[in-house]
Write an enzyme that holds these catalytic residues in place. Structure first.
Site, PDB file in Angstrom:
ATOM      1  N   ASP A  12       0.817  -1.217   0.000  1.00 18.11           N
ATOM      2  CA  ASP A  12       0.000   0.000   0.000  1.00 18.11           C
ATOM      3  C   ASP A  12       0.853   1.270   0.000  1.00 18.11           C
ATOM      4  OD1 ASP A  12      -2.282  -1.662   0.243  1.00 18.11           O
ATOM      5  OD2 ASP A  12      -1.887  -1.799   2.389  1.00 18.11           O
ATOM      6  N   GLY A  16       0.616   1.725  -7.420  1.00 17.88           N
ATOM      7  CA  GLY A  16      -0.300   1.816  -8.555  1.00 17.88           C
ATOM      8  C   GLY A  16      -0.107   3.104  -9.336  1.00 17.88           C
ATOM      9  N   LYS A  17      -0.002   4.204  -8.627  1.00 24.92           N
ATOM     10  CA  LYS A  17       0.145   5.498  -9.299  1.00 24.92           C
ATOM     11  C   LYS A  17       1.494   5.591 -10.019  1.00 24.92           C
ATOM     12  CE  LYS A  17       0.892  10.313  -8.316  1.00 24.92           C
ATOM     13  NZ  LYS A  17       0.673  11.488  -7.498  1.00 24.92           N
ATOM     14  N   GLY A  39      -4.281  -4.665  -4.311  1.00 25.15           N
ATOM     15  CA  GLY A  39      -5.313  -3.750  -4.794  1.00 25.15           C
ATOM     16  C   GLY A  39      -4.652  -2.443  -5.184  1.00 25.15           C
ATOM     17  N   THR A 299      -9.753  -5.168   1.042  1.00 27.41           N
ATOM     18  CA  THR A 299     -10.690  -5.624   2.071  1.00 27.41           C
ATOM     19  C   THR A 299     -11.422  -4.472   2.760  1.00 27.41           C
ATOM     20  OG1 THR A 299      -8.893  -5.572   3.666  1.00 27.41           O
ATOM     21  CG2 THR A 299      -9.306  -7.689   2.604  1.00 27.41           C
ATOM     22  N   GLY A 300     -10.992  -3.240   2.505  1.00 27.84           N
ATOM     23  CA  GLY A 300     -11.632  -2.097   3.160  1.00 27.84           C
ATOM     24  C   GLY A 300     -11.240  -1.937   4.616  1.00 27.84           C
ATOM     25  N   ASP A 331       2.105  14.790   1.018  1.00 29.20           N
ATOM     26  CA  ASP A 331       1.107  15.807   1.390  1.00 29.20           C
ATOM     27  C   ASP A 331       0.329  15.433   2.647  1.00 29.20           C
ATOM     28  OD1 ASP A 331       0.167  13.769  -0.556  1.00 29.20           O
ATOM     29  OD2 ASP A 331      -1.796  14.622  -0.043  1.00 29.20           O
ATOM     30  N   SER A 390       5.252  12.088  -4.663  1.00 29.80           N
ATOM     31  CA  SER A 390       3.823  12.181  -4.938  1.00 29.80           C
ATOM     32  C   SER A 390       3.157  13.041  -3.861  1.00 29.80           C
ATOM     33  CB  SER A 390       3.233  10.770  -4.962  1.00 29.80           C
ATOM     34  OG  SER A 390       1.844  10.836  -5.015  1.00 29.80           O
ATOM     35  N   GLY A 392      -0.338  13.842  -4.024  1.00 27.05           N
ATOM     36  CA  GLY A 392      -1.794  13.729  -4.138  1.00 27.05           C
ATOM     37  C   GLY A 392      -2.115  12.482  -4.930  1.00 27.05           C
TER      38      GLY A 392
HETATM   39  P1  IMP Z   1      -2.493 -12.798   2.329  1.00 28.19           P
HETATM   40  O1  IMP Z   1      -1.558 -12.251   1.299  1.00 28.19           O
HETATM   41  O2  IMP Z   1      -3.934 -12.615   1.976  1.00 28.19           O
HETATM   42  O3  IMP Z   1      -2.165 -14.216   2.696  1.00 28.19           O
HETATM   43  O4  IMP Z   1      -2.285 -11.948   3.683  1.00 28.19           O
HETATM   44  C1  IMP Z   1      -1.060 -12.004   4.431  1.00 28.19           C
HETATM   45  C2  IMP Z   1      -0.714 -10.630   5.019  1.00 28.19           C
HETATM   46  O5  IMP Z   1      -0.355  -9.757   3.944  1.00 28.19           O
HETATM   47  C3  IMP Z   1      -1.874  -9.953   5.739  1.00 28.19           C
HETATM   48  O6  IMP Z   1      -1.337  -9.199   6.810  1.00 28.19           O
HETATM   49  C4  IMP Z   1      -2.444  -9.027   4.685  1.00 28.19           C
HETATM   50  O7  IMP Z   1      -3.117  -7.924   5.251  1.00 28.19           O
HETATM   51  C5  IMP Z   1      -1.170  -8.594   3.970  1.00 28.19           C
HETATM   52  N1  IMP Z   1      -1.403  -8.193   2.585  1.00 28.19           N
HETATM   53  C6  IMP Z   1      -1.669  -8.987   1.525  1.00 28.19           C
HETATM   54  N2  IMP Z   1      -1.795  -8.267   0.394  1.00 28.19           N
HETATM   55  C7  IMP Z   1      -1.588  -6.991   0.741  1.00 28.19           C
HETATM   56  C8  IMP Z   1      -1.553  -5.763  -0.005  1.00 28.19           C
HETATM   57  O8  IMP Z   1      -1.726  -5.714  -1.230  1.00 28.19           O
HETATM   58  N3  IMP Z   1      -1.294  -4.639   0.723  1.00 28.19           N
HETATM   59  C9  IMP Z   1      -1.055  -4.662   2.052  1.00 28.19           C
HETATM   60  N4  IMP Z   1      -1.079  -5.774   2.775  1.00 28.19           N
HETATM   61  C10 IMP Z   1      -1.341  -6.927   2.129  1.00 28.19           C
END
Ligand code: IMP
Length: 409
Positions: A12, A16-17, A39, A299-300, A331, A390, A392
């Site tokens: 995260d 992506g950007k 995501g 997952t939100g 920012d 970045s 914004g």
């Molecule tokens: P899994 O990849 O679904 O098995 O999750 C394992 C760990 O990686 C968990 O703590 C998730 O929250 C984290 N995780 C998986 N994918 C991402 C992502 O794209 N961004 C941030 N954390 C992630």
């Protein structure tokens, strides 16, 4: 030219950007690990928002996109993602999306097991860990095998389900039936709008040909260094190699990268459980979460927020060997009196904040002095130049620095 974009924290970071910006200079965009646990949110200058999970974001710019052998794919989820993107006007055909025949399939029992078992780590519940477990145990199903004879697939699933159902029952879940799994798979395979079978190919060869033709290829990492199965905060990690080595194993391409961009968010976040030395479990953390919109794209879930951790970033630099850094979300730190940084020796440094809104700035020289000092401190401590900052969500809200030029060859 081969370029890689890799997350340096717990995912995260805003990859992506950066991928979206760099895609303009590239012909191919490649995913090499992870699956739909990732995501990426892309916001166009017109404010149109796209959320991508498995499909590389270069698809929005009509680039050729490759999903390599190191990725795990849920074919039903992929159909939904492709359908949603198509509904937003994105063109996806076997001429611009190539899926490795050797990528592993996330089967329905992987989803069930992950949901029953993944709570401790706080997984995304998308079946990632169980699918990689089967890959390593040599009991997985690969994308190409979905198109083997139905009899072969039925026998394989039948055998596998005996074990899986035992595990599911032990975990308190409902056992699955081979006939239902096969029926759903057949429906996906026969969906003529989806064309799953046409996307599947030898992606190592696709990429090799592109390299021979001197095309520009961008390798897009998912998650981040601290979630790497070998180097991350084990066992609170994902199940793939998110660091640089994963590029080679996850695509079958051994050629070295010409430029690696390490993505560093100006502060730190993590979703799911596990250690987080610089976590701000207080009002300040809450305000970073709100200001930074720190809620998982997949997952939100609210992301845990904290200060920058140079001690851990040093490790990411060793593993990923970035040629430059892209600093994201600077920012979000606007308006703070002071900013703490966990330094490489494990102590804390306090730097002065800035009171100006920097989201409209496009030139490094216009940044407040304290913002420049913060960037300089980071770059000097990590011994890596900064190519982008970045400020914004939108693509145009970016400040390019001197070393960005090397990325535009
Ligand atoms: P899994 O990849 O679904 O098995 O999750 C394992 C760990 O990686 C968990 O703590 C998730 O929250 C984290 N995780 C998986 N994918 C991402 C992502 O794209 N961004 C941030 N954390 C992630």
């Amino acid at each position: 030219m081969l370029t890689a974009v890799l997350g340096m924290q717990w995912g995260d970071e805003g990859k992506g950007k950066v991928v979206d910006i760099l895609a303009e200079h590239n012909d191919y965009i490649v995913r090499f690990q992870g699956g739909n646990n990732a995501g990426h949110t892309i916001v166009t200058p017109q404010g149109k928002k796209y959320v991508l999970h498995v499909v590389p974001s270069g698809i929005l710019q009509g680039k050729k996109c490759v999903i390599g052998n190191g990725v795990v794919i849920d074919p039903a989820f992929l159909r939904e993602e492709i359908n949603n993107l198509r509904a937003q006007g994105v063109k996806i055909t076997p001429e611009n999306l190539y899926i490795s025949e050797n990528a592993s399939v996330i089967m329905p029992y992987h989803l069930v097991i992950d949901k029953l078992k993944g709570g401790g780590v706080g997984t995304t519940g998308r079946g990632i860990g169980p699918a990689y477990t089967d890959k390593i145990a040599r009991t997985g199903i690969r994308m190409g095998e979905l198109f083997d004879s139905e009899k072969f697939l039925e026998e394989k699933i039948n055998t596998l389900l005996k074990e899986k159902n035992k595990e599911i029952k032990d975990l308190g879940g409902e056992p699955l039936e081979t006939s239902k799994i096969l029926k759903d798979l057949n429906e996906l395979k026969r969906d003529r709008n989806y064309c799953l079978g046409f996307f599947i190919t030898d992606t190592q060869e696709v990429l090799n040909k592109a390299i021979k033709k001197r095309e520009n290829i961008l390798f897009e990492g998912a998650q981040g260094y601290l979630l790497d199965i070998d180097h991350g905060t084990y066992p609170y990690v994902t199940s793939s190699n998110t660091s640089k080595g994963g590029i080679h194993t996850g695509t079958g391409i051994g050629k070295n990268m010409d430029h690696v961009v390490g993505i560093v968010k100006a502060y730190t976040t993590r979703v799911g459980n596990g250690p987080f030395p610089t976590e701000l479990d207080n009002e300040l953390g809450e305000s970073l979460r709100k200001k930074g919109g720190e809620y998982g794209a997949t997952t939100g879930r609210p992301r845990r927020c904290g200060w920058l951790d140079l001690k851990l970033l040093k490790k990411a630099v060793i593993a990923n060997s970035p040629d430059s850094l892209a600093i994201t979300k600077l920012d979000v730190l606007d308006g703070l009196d002071s900013i703490q940084v966990h330094d490489p020796i494990g102590g804390y440094n306090s730097l002065k904040g800035w009171q100006k809104d920097i989201s409209n700035l496009r030139d490094y020289k216009d940044l407040p002095d304290n913002a420049k000092k913060y960037l300089k401190f980071m770059s000097e401590q990590l011994e890596v130049p900064i190519s982008m900052v970045s400020v914004g969500q939108r693509k145009d809200q970016t400040i390019f620095l001197q070393s960005y030029k090397k990325l535009k060859k």
